[in-house]
Enzyme design. Structure first.
Site, PDB file in Angstrom:
ATOM      1  N   ASN A   8       0.941  -1.266   0.177  1.00 13.63           N
ATOM      2  CA  ASN A   8       0.041   0.103  -0.070  1.00 13.63           C
ATOM      3  C   ASN A   8       0.823   1.102   0.016  1.00 13.63           C
ATOM      4  O   ASN A   8       1.531   1.534   0.923  1.00 13.63           O
ATOM      5  CB  ASN A   8      -0.781   0.002   1.280  1.00 13.63           C
ATOM      6  CG  ASN A   8      -1.837   1.106   1.512  1.00 13.63           C
ATOM      7  OD1 ASN A   8      -1.653   2.115   0.459  1.00 13.63           O
ATOM      8  ND2 ASN A   8      -2.331   1.163   2.544  1.00 13.63           N
ATOM      9  N   LYS A  10       0.088   4.261  -0.316  1.00 18.21           N
ATOM     10  CA  LYS A  10      -0.591   5.427   0.174  1.00 18.21           C
ATOM     11  C   LYS A  10      -0.367   6.581  -0.597  1.00 18.21           C
ATOM     12  O   LYS A  10      -0.192   6.662  -1.726  1.00 18.21           O
ATOM     13  CB  LYS A  10       0.011   5.675   1.872  1.00 18.21           C
ATOM     14  CG  LYS A  10      -0.306   4.433   2.596  1.00 18.21           C
ATOM     15  CD  LYS A  10       0.116   4.449   3.928  1.00 18.21           C
ATOM     16  CE  LYS A  10      -0.177   3.159   4.605  1.00 18.21           C
ATOM     17  NZ  LYS A  10      -0.203   3.223   6.091  1.00 18.21           N
ATOM     18  N   HIS A  93      -9.772   0.922   4.803  1.00 15.22           N
ATOM     19  CA  HIS A  93      -8.265   1.117   5.552  1.00 15.22           C
ATOM     20  C   HIS A  93      -8.517   2.095   6.741  1.00 15.22           C
ATOM     21  O   HIS A  93      -9.290   2.736   6.599  1.00 15.22           O
ATOM     22  CB  HIS A  93      -7.233   1.663   4.500  1.00 15.22           C
ATOM     23  CG  HIS A  93      -5.858   1.841   5.243  1.00 15.22           C
ATOM     24  ND1 HIS A  93      -5.273   2.695   5.851  1.00 15.22           N
ATOM     25  CD2 HIS A  93      -4.801   0.940   4.993  1.00 15.22           C
ATOM     26  CE1 HIS A  93      -4.107   2.479   6.483  1.00 15.22           C
ATOM     27  NE2 HIS A  93      -3.705   1.332   5.675  1.00 15.22           N
ATOM     28  N   GLU A  95      -6.951   4.433   7.685  1.00 18.33           N
ATOM     29  CA  GLU A  95      -6.824   5.816   7.450  1.00 18.33           C
ATOM     30  C   GLU A  95      -8.098   6.325   6.887  1.00 18.33           C
ATOM     31  O   GLU A  95      -8.390   7.514   6.979  1.00 18.33           O
ATOM     32  CB  GLU A  95      -5.610   6.123   6.550  1.00 18.33           C
ATOM     33  CG  GLU A  95      -4.214   6.108   7.327  1.00 18.33           C
ATOM     34  CD  GLU A  95      -3.118   5.655   6.686  1.00 18.33           C
ATOM     35  OE1 GLU A  95      -3.230   5.355   5.412  1.00 18.33           O
ATOM     36  OE2 GLU A  95      -2.270   5.052   7.455  1.00 18.33           O
ATOM     37  N   GLU A 165      -5.476  -5.305  10.640  1.00 22.53           N
ATOM     38  CA  GLU A 165      -4.531  -4.254  10.841  1.00 22.53           C
ATOM     39  C   GLU A 165      -4.884  -3.525  11.976  1.00 22.53           C
ATOM     40  O   GLU A 165      -5.791  -2.568  12.030  1.00 22.53           O
ATOM     41  CB  GLU A 165      -4.617  -3.151   9.559  1.00 22.53           C
ATOM     42  CG  GLU A 165      -4.114  -3.784   8.254  1.00 22.53           C
ATOM     43  CD  GLU A 165      -3.485  -2.618   7.160  1.00 22.53           C
ATOM     44  OE1 GLU A 165      -2.347  -2.829   6.910  1.00 22.53           O
ATOM     45  OE2 GLU A 165      -4.259  -1.666   7.008  1.00 22.53           O
ATOM     46  N   GLY A 171       2.355   1.955  10.783  1.00 23.15           N
ATOM     47  CA  GLY A 171       3.065   3.208  10.712  1.00 23.15           C
ATOM     48  C   GLY A 171       4.048   3.481  12.226  1.00 23.15           C
ATOM     49  O   GLY A 171       4.774   4.288  12.210  1.00 23.15           O
ATOM     50  N   SER A 211       3.254  -2.021  10.372  1.00 23.23           N
ATOM     51  CA  SER A 211       4.700  -2.164  10.687  1.00 23.23           C
ATOM     52  C   SER A 211       5.268  -3.403  10.160  1.00 23.23           C
ATOM     53  O   SER A 211       6.203  -3.869  10.872  1.00 23.23           O
ATOM     54  CB  SER A 211       5.019  -1.819  12.207  1.00 23.23           C
ATOM     55  OG  SER A 211       4.610  -0.417  12.484  1.00 23.23           O
TER      56      SER A 211
HETATM   57  P1  PGA Z   1       2.809   0.262   7.508  1.00 23.06           P
HETATM   58  O1  PGA Z   1       1.253   0.519   6.942  1.00 23.06           O
HETATM   59  O2  PGA Z   1       3.300  -1.209   7.159  1.00 23.06           O
HETATM   60  O3  PGA Z   1       3.494   1.411   7.174  1.00 23.06           O
HETATM   61  O4  PGA Z   1       2.647   0.280   9.126  1.00 23.06           O
HETATM   62  C1  PGA Z   1       0.340  -0.598   6.966  1.00 23.06           C
HETATM   63  C2  PGA Z   1      -0.747  -0.014   6.196  1.00 23.06           C
HETATM   64  O5  PGA Z   1      -1.387   0.889   6.590  1.00 23.06           O
HETATM   65  O6  PGA Z   1      -1.589  -0.919   5.529  1.00 23.06           O
END
Ligand code: PGA
Length: 260
Positions: A8, A10, A93, A95, A165, A171, A211
Site C-alpha cells: 500500500n 498510500k 483502511h 486511514e 490491521e 506506521g 509495521s
Molecule cells: P505500515 O502501514 O506498514 O507502514 O505500518 C500498513 C498499512 O497501513 O496498510
C-alpha cells in the site's frame, strides 16, 4: 494456500516516480506460483503502471473507491472506472475510517461495489490503541467483519480478502505478538463462519498489516491462519518488498510439502 503480499503506497510517489520505482522492483521481484504480489499506487499511477508492469509478476490494486458506479460525485473514482486497471481494492483502511470518517455502512457499500465490478475487495479491519487497551479487540473485529460483509452473498464471499490491521501498529514500528495475531485471525474466521459457514471461513484469505518489514515478515507469515501481508512503508523500499515475496514463496512451498 496461496500467499498475498500487498504493498500500500498510500499518498506517495508521483506518476514518474511510481514508474521508476516499479522498474526497480521488477528487476528483483520473483514470479512465484503460490504468491500473488500486488502493488497499490495512487489512482493517477494505475493507468500508466497497468501498461508498464508484467502482469505475471505483479498485479495492481486501488487504495479506495466510491461505492456508486457513476454520476455526479465530484472528485470520486468508482469501482466501475477501475475495471481493467486494477484487480484489487483496499476498502476500509484505518486511514479511511479514522481520518476520513468512513463507517461500516459506507465500507459495506464499497465492498459490494468492488464485487459487483469483479474486483477483489481487501477489507481492512482492526482495533485502535484505546480499544486494544480496553480489551475490546474481539468486539471491534466482529463489528468490522460483520459490518463490512453484511450484504455479501454466499456466492461472493470467496472473492473477498480480509486484512487485520491494528490501528496502533500502522506506521508505529510496533506489532502485536504472534499469539495476538493468531487470536485476531481466529476471531475474524469465527465471525465469517457465523455468517457463511465453517468451510467458507477456512478459505477466506486473512492478511496481517501494520509495521511489517523484512525483519518481522517471516515470523508474521508463519502465524497460523495468516495468508499474507499488507505492507505500507516497507513496500516503498524495493529490497524489503522483494524479500517479503521471497519469504512468502518459501513458506508457501513448505506448507505445500507438509500437506502432501
Ligand atoms: P505500515 O502501514 O506498514 O507502514 O505500518 C500498513 C498499512 O497501513 O496498510
Amino acid at each position: 494456500m496461496k500467499k498475498f503480499i500487498i504493498g500500500n503506497w498510500k499518498m506517495n510517489l508521483n506518476v514518474h516516480e511510481a514508474s521508476l520505482f516499479v522498474m526497480k522492483l521488477a528487476e528483483g521481484l520473483p514470479i512465484k506460483r503460490d504468491v500473488e504480489t500486488v502493488i497499490c499506487p495512487s489512482f493517477i499511477a494505475l493507468q500508466p503502471l497497468s501498461l508498464q508492469i508484467n502482469h505475471r509478476q505483479m498485479k495492481l490494486g486501488a487504495q479506495d473507491c466510491y461505492w456508486r458506479d457513476s454520476g455526479a460525485f465530484t472528485g470520486e473514482i468508482s469501482a466501475t472506472q477501475l475495471r481493467g486497471l486494477a484487480q484489487y481494492i483496499l476498502i476500509g483502511h484505518s486511514e479511511r475510517r479514522h481520518i476520513f470518517g468512513e463507517d461500516d455502512r459506507e465500507i459495506r457499500f464499497k465492498v459490494q461495489a468492488a464485487l459487483r465490478n469483479s474486483l477483489t475487495p481487501v477489507l481492512c479491519v482492526g482495533e485502535t490503541e484505546f480499544e486494544y487497551d480496553e480489551g475490546d479487540t474481539l468486539h471491534v473485529l466482529n463489528d468490522h467483519v460483520a459490518g463490512g460483509l453484511l450484504n455479501v452473498g454466499s456466492d461472493q464471499i470467496q472473492d473477498v480478502i480480509i486484512a487485520y490491521e491494528p490501528v496502533w501498529a500502522i506506521g508505529s514500528g510496533r506489532t502485536p505478538k504472534p499469539e495476538e495475531i493468531e487470536q485476531a485471525v481466529k476471531i475474524i474466521r469465527t465471525q465469517i463462519a457465523h455468517m457463511f459457514g465453517k468451510n467458507v471461513a477456512k478459505n477466506v484469505p486473512v492478511l496481517y498489516g501494520g509495521s511489517v518489514n523484512l525483519t518481522n515478515a517471516r515470523t508474521i507469515l508463519s502465524v497460523r491462519g495468516i495468508d499474507g501481508l499488507l505492507v505500507g512503508g516497507a513496500s516503498l523500499i524495493a529490497p524489503e518488498f522483494v524479500g517479503m515475496v521471497e519469504i512468502a514463496g518459501e513458506i508457501a512451498k513448505q506448507e505445500e510439502i507438509k500437506n502432501e
